[in-house]
Design an enzyme around this catalytic site. Sequence first.
Site, PDB file in Angstrom:
ATOM      1  CD  GLU A   1      24.620  43.738  37.615  1.00  0.00           C
ATOM      2  OE1 GLU A   1      24.593  42.508  37.711  1.00  0.00           O
ATOM      3  OE2 GLU A   1      24.635  44.496  38.615  1.00  0.00           O
TER       4      GLU A   1
ATOM      5  CE  LYS B   1      26.595  39.482  39.658  1.00  0.00           C
ATOM      6  NZ  LYS B   1      25.441  40.400  39.822  1.00  0.00           N
TER       7      LYS B   1
ATOM      8  CB  CYS C   1      27.137  43.624  40.314  1.00  0.00           C
ATOM      9  SG  CYS C   1      26.244  44.545  41.600  1.00  0.00           S
TER      10      CYS C   1
END
Length: 292
Positions: free
Chosen positions: A43, A116, A153
């Site tokens: 990431e 995300k 993540c």
Amino acid sequence: MNKIIVAATQMKCSTDIDENIDNAERLVKEAASQGAKIILLQELFETFYFCQMEKTEYFLFATELENNLAVQHFATIAKKLKVVIPVSFFERKNNAHYNTVAVIDADGSILGTYRKTHIPDGPGYEEKFYFNPGDTGFCVWKTRFATIGVGICWDQWFPECARCMALMGAEILFYPTAIGTEPQNPDYDSRQHWRRCIQGHSAANMMPVVVSNRTGIEKIDNSEITFYGSSFITDNKGKIIAEADKLSESVLLSKLDLDLQKKERVNWGIFRDRRPERYAPILTCDGVKHSL
């Protein structure tokens, strides 16, 4: 049989964007030289993990998709090496900012982006200051070699993310990551919890998971995180079949038999026996259906 080699990488990141991209390229080439066809980078690898602190000047790292150095660079690399590379970057779109992955196919084309969904907010991980909540929804792409889903993540802590990508047809799940110690409690170690959570997604959905985390110590002002690496790949039952240590720059590879894994998913009946009409509480925050 439809067999494929996948790879996860991990490395330290510095304040030098060009250096970070060069290091990432070196690891991608190493993985490709060993037969990897889908290669995951960690990431926000272009920069140090700037989200440790809330600093307006770090918004300068954000770029539009078409102008991002890492995406442009790895589109060329993907085409040259004939590999698939999900590339994480800090996206700016008009007045919005996102933590985004561009999925680059083996011909260098960008199949699309995922923004995300789950944005963390806590000491050392101040992402809500920088990123709007993603608006793409969960995404799955048919790449040259496999149909893949990508979360980012904090997404990897949510079973809903993995299950949605599985329902959408993903054969392999990929998670670029930046996780390590907690600045306010440096003795707390979340590593095993983190791994078990993701292994559970693999086992519950009966598909492999590939995770790439950064390593190294990064400090901004009085905040410091030791990223604990430990990137890994699971089989389709949650067992770790390749893993890195906490410190080393690494390239992990595993050969997956997608046809065999598909057969096993069908035989277990976990998707046949689902009862979506019974899952209404999952559409609420408190588990209770409220009338308007």
